[in-house]
Design an enzyme around this catalytic site. Structure first.
Site, mmCIF file in Angstrom:
data_model
loop_
_atom_site.group_PDB
_atom_site.id
_atom_site.type_symbol
_atom_site.label_atom_id
_atom_site.label_comp_id
_atom_site.label_asym_id
_atom_site.label_seq_id
_atom_site.Cartn_x
_atom_site.Cartn_y
_atom_site.Cartn_z
ATOM 1 N N VAL A 53 0.755 -1.248 -0.008
ATOM 2 C CA VAL A 53 -0.161 0.017 -0.039
ATOM 3 C C VAL A 53 0.876 1.217 -0.013
ATOM 4 C CG1 VAL A 53 -2.172 -1.009 0.992
ATOM 5 C CG2 VAL A 53 -0.204 -0.278 2.333
ATOM 6 N N LYS B 178 -2.471 14.892 -7.378
ATOM 7 C CA LYS B 178 -3.193 14.982 -6.277
ATOM 8 C C LYS B 178 -2.899 16.263 -5.728
ATOM 9 C CE LYS B 178 -3.225 13.612 -1.333
ATOM 10 N NZ LYS B 178 -2.580 12.687 -0.384
ATOM 11 N N LEU C 211 8.810 1.615 7.510
ATOM 12 C CA LEU C 211 7.859 1.215 8.360
ATOM 13 C C LEU C 211 8.761 0.551 9.621
ATOM 14 C CD1 LEU C 211 5.175 -0.390 6.106
ATOM 15 C CD2 LEU C 211 5.034 1.716 7.259
ATOM 16 N N ILE D 28 5.666 7.995 3.105
ATOM 17 C CA ILE D 28 6.443 8.500 2.074
ATOM 18 C C ILE D 28 7.429 9.633 2.168
ATOM 19 C CG2 ILE D 28 6.862 8.487 -0.453
ATOM 20 C CD1 ILE D 28 4.619 6.799 -0.569
HETATM 21 P P1 FAD Z 1 7.563 -2.768 3.089
HETATM 22 O O1 FAD Z 1 6.824 -2.583 1.793
HETATM 23 O O2 FAD Z 1 7.082 -3.871 4.008
HETATM 24 O O3 FAD Z 1 9.012 -3.422 2.642
HETATM 25 C C1 FAD Z 1 9.912 -4.446 3.399
HETATM 26 C C2 FAD Z 1 10.828 -5.041 2.715
HETATM 27 O O4 FAD Z 1 11.529 -5.835 3.573
HETATM 28 C C3 FAD Z 1 10.245 -6.078 1.599
HETATM 29 O O5 FAD Z 1 10.771 -5.867 0.370
HETATM 30 C C4 FAD Z 1 10.500 -7.443 2.231
HETATM 31 O O6 FAD Z 1 10.714 -8.490 1.403
HETATM 32 C C5 FAD Z 1 11.928 -7.186 3.051
HETATM 33 N N1 FAD Z 1 12.179 -8.094 4.082
HETATM 34 C C6 FAD Z 1 11.475 -8.037 5.186
HETATM 35 N N2 FAD Z 1 11.935 -9.353 5.851
HETATM 36 C C7 FAD Z 1 12.933 -9.852 5.075
HETATM 37 C C8 FAD Z 1 13.864 -10.763 5.248
HETATM 38 N N3 FAD Z 1 14.003 -11.521 6.525
HETATM 39 N N4 FAD Z 1 14.766 -11.043 4.389
HETATM 40 C C9 FAD Z 1 14.641 -10.198 3.196
HETATM 41 N N5 FAD Z 1 14.003 -9.317 3.156
HETATM 42 C C10 FAD Z 1 13.246 -9.038 4.053
HETATM 43 N N6 FAD Z 1 2.365 5.882 3.032
HETATM 44 C C11 FAD Z 1 2.026 7.006 2.164
HETATM 45 O O7 FAD Z 1 3.043 7.654 2.120
HETATM 46 N N7 FAD Z 1 0.923 7.097 1.547
HETATM 47 C C12 FAD Z 1 -0.263 6.560 1.761
HETATM 48 O O8 FAD Z 1 -1.236 6.583 1.112
HETATM 49 C C13 FAD Z 1 -0.100 5.555 2.659
HETATM 50 N N8 FAD Z 1 -0.924 4.479 2.844
HETATM 51 C C14 FAD Z 1 -0.889 3.470 3.813
HETATM 52 C C15 FAD Z 1 -1.859 2.662 4.288
HETATM 53 C C16 FAD Z 1 -1.604 1.711 4.940
HETATM 54 C C17 FAD Z 1 -2.916 0.897 5.593
HETATM 55 C C18 FAD Z 1 -0.413 1.365 5.649
HETATM 56 C C19 FAD Z 1 -0.150 0.244 6.399
HETATM 57 C C20 FAD Z 1 0.714 2.370 5.144
HETATM 58 C C21 FAD Z 1 0.487 3.304 4.232
HETATM 59 N N9 FAD Z 1 1.515 3.769 3.719
HETATM 60 C C22 FAD Z 1 1.375 5.084 3.151
HETATM 61 C C23 FAD Z 1 3.021 3.618 4.439
HETATM 62 C C24 FAD Z 1 3.479 3.009 3.183
HETATM 63 O O9 FAD Z 1 2.998 1.975 2.736
HETATM 64 C C25 FAD Z 1 5.088 2.881 3.586
HETATM 65 O O10 FAD Z 1 5.792 3.782 4.111
HETATM 66 C C26 FAD Z 1 6.067 2.201 2.254
HETATM 67 O O11 FAD Z 1 5.154 1.446 1.496
HETATM 68 C C27 FAD Z 1 6.947 1.786 2.786
HETATM 69 O O12 FAD Z 1 7.287 0.360 3.288
HETATM 70 P P2 FAD Z 1 8.544 -0.069 3.708
HETATM 71 O O13 FAD Z 1 9.505 -0.085 2.343
HETATM 72 O O14 FAD Z 1 9.111 0.400 4.785
HETATM 73 O O15 FAD Z 1 8.109 -1.650 4.107
#
Ligand code: FAD
Length: 504
Positions: free
Chosen positions: A47, A78, A336, A349
């Site tokens: 998401v 937007k 996150l 983001i």
């Molecule tokens: P993730 O996308 O979860 O990536 C984690 C990565 O770590 C993945 O590649 C996974 O494979 C890897 N990983 C984990 N464990 C291991 C392991 N053991 N070995 C190898 N790899 C591993 N943000 C906004 O700015 N606008 C929005 O509209 C918005 N809407 C959202 C709605 C919801 C309901 C939620 C929950 C979040 C929302 N966010 C929004 C937040 C946004 O989704 C995140 O900030 C963004 O996607 C970044 O996520 P991330 O990269 O931190 O984590």
């Protein structure tokens, strides 16, 4: 160990991981080896599709062609967020991007507007949105890029994007790999630490391979593999202020006009988002599990979709708050893994972006200077707290008491920082942006007024302006904005002309 960083390991290939990789590749070039490990089997949160205008700074840093970027991410533009049913059922307002009105040399526009509302019958006075180009364009479903000449009414427009999160990560991956970032596919199964200083030294992957580095950027998502699971950095829990702890997301087929804004509709135990993309509409219900069951949330989301479901529902659990220190030892959390404030104002983001730029401004050597880490952590904690207050405002300042969720929100004890801000505003409508705070005075003003907070008075300096002259001046401004916005094409026309997606 001392000397410059030679190898950075980024753990995770979601939005956070690939944004970090791209920015580092751009800023560090090939002076540092950048490796990113991600696991297709684990996947990403999937998401995170609405942004705020600061993302354009990130695009500019990378030198990204904006139209190409929108095209390749099925994106749309937007102009702000429409809040429906937040103050009371049937009420709506827009929190726009860009500036509102025009300050004079001596008086801020917000004070002129307040004086006008207070001098006239407030029911008939022009709403704040009548003085915002972004609000007007959003309401008319139009879009155009801001004019560069500062005196042009459309110079006050500002915009961000909606995009498909998976396509965005893919886009940044291609960009980063072209510039030397090495991607490693695999699941990390254990983490080895230096027995002397506790720094992370080596990651062990499922296939038996190992990855060593000097600096580790934890982008592993909610799991917080390095900072949380390995280093046990405590979590600062704000769920008593931001009680939503679940979300269910479900895209649907696009219906109706392509709107140039995100819609947030308050519901019985939280709120629902609607994010228009070219190939689908993103939807989700963010709710409090203390007030609603998962099945009821699913049912509610299904009955409110405005198109046919286009995928499987995705369920997410989270807590509002952040790790106490986002930089611990040689691990910096970005995304996150460091914290989460629910998506009401699309700030995650942006938090990724600021964490990256803070890390680049305080880029360490191998010994990880404590003063640099402390400064990073101080700035990060302050930023989270400022955004937290802005989000709480939406929930607390409401007339809704129709469900226990809304009654609980209205009854909550506020953080002192927000209470003081509200007290100051209630007196004479003054609001100040502190330091590098993300949300501007105009943002606070839009949400305060939108949520029904009414100041008792206004700044006496506004009384130096003759009431008739003020009325004339405001009418002129309103009409100039309206006429200018009416020259813009519809959002759908703009997208079709400049950045229609080629893939589906
Ligand atoms: P993730 O996308 O979860 O990536 C984690 C990565 O770590 C993945 O590649 C996974 O494979 C890897 N990983 C984990 N464990 C291991 C392991 N053991 N070995 C190898 N790899 C591993 N943000 C906004 O700015 N606008 C929005 O509209 C918005 N809407 C959202 C709605 C919801 C309901 C939620 C929950 C979040 C929302 N966010 C929004 C937040 C946004 O989704 C995140 O900030 C963004 O996607 C970044 O996520 P991330 O990269 O931190 O984590």
């Amino acid at each position: 160990m001392s000397g410059p960083i030679e190898t950075v390991i980024i753990v995770g290939g979601g939005t956070a991981g690939w944004m970090t990789a791209a920015a580092m590749a751009r800023l560090l070039g090939r002076t540092v080896s950048i490796k990113l490990v991600e696991s297709d089997a684990i996947g990403t949160v999937g998401v995170g599709e609405a942004t705020i205008p600061t993302i354009r700074d990130f695009n500019r840093l990378l030198g990204i062609d904006e139209d190409d970027f929108v095209r390749r991410t099925q994106g749309s533009f937007k102009l702000g967020i429409e809040f429906v049913d937040w103050l009371r059922l049937g009420h709506r307002y827009i929190h726009p991007f860009g500036t509102i009105g025009r300050d004079t040399q001596t008086v801020r526009f917000s004070q002129l507007w307040l004086k006008l509302v207070q001098q006239e019958d407030s029911e008939n006075a022009d709403p704040l949105g009548a003085f915002s180009a972004s609000t007007l364009a959003a309401e008319m479903g139009r879009f155009g890029r801001p004019e560069t000449s500062p005196n042009h009414p459309l110079s006050t427009l500002a915009y961000a994007f909606h995009f498909d999160a998976a396509l965005y990560a893919r886009y940044l991956r291609g960009w980063s790999e072209d510039r030397g970032v090495e991607r490693i596919e695999g699941r990390i199964i254990s983490v080895e630490r230096d027995p002397e200083n506790g720094f992370i030294r080596t990651l062990h992957l499922e296939d038996g391979s190992m990855l060593s580095g000097d600096l580790f950027v934890d982008c592993s998502g909610f799991r917080s593999l390095l900072l949380g699971e390995t280093l046990h950095e405590p979590f600062v829990d704000w769920s008593h202020w931001l009680p939503c702890d679940r979300a269910i997301a479900l895209p649907c087929t696009p219906a109706g006009a392509l709107l140039p804004y995100t819609r947030s509709t308050a519901d019985g135990a939280g709120w629902r988002w609607r994010i228009p993309l070219q190939h689908r509409t993103g939807n989700g219900y963010v709710y409090s599990s203390a007030h609603l069951t998962d099945d009821d949330a699913h049912r509610r989301l299904l009955e409110t979709l405005d198109g046919a479901p286009a995928g499987e529902p995705r369920r997410l659990r989270f807590l509002a708050g952040h790790r106490r220190k986002l930089w611990h030892g040689n691990v910096v959390a970005v995304g996150l893994s460091g914290g989460f404030l629910e998506p009401l104002e699309s700030t995650s983001i942006h938090l990724i972006q600021t964490a990256i730029s803070r890390l680049m401004l305080l880029f360490p050597d191998k010994d990880m200077d404590v003063a640099e880490r402390d400064e990073f952590n101080r700035q990060s904690a302050l930023e989270y707290a400022q955004i937290r207050d802005f989000l709480i405002l939406h929930y607390h300042a409401t007339e809704r008491r129709d469900t226990s969720f809304w009654s609980d929100c209205a009854a909550m004890t506020l953080p002192d920082s927000l209470r003081e801000k509200l007290d100051l505003f209630r007196s004479k409508g003054r609001v100040f942006r502190s330091g590098d705070e993300l949300f501007s005075e105009d943002s606070w003003l839009s949400v305060l007024i939108g949520q029904g907070v009414r100041p008792r008075g206004h700044d006496p300096v506004a009384d130096t302006i003759d009431p008739d002259a003020l009325r004339g001046q405001m009418n002129g401004l309103r009409e100039a904005l309206r006429r200018a916005v009416e020259t813009l094409p519809s959002h759908a026309e703009f997208v079709a002309r400049c950045c229609a997606a080629t893939q589906t």
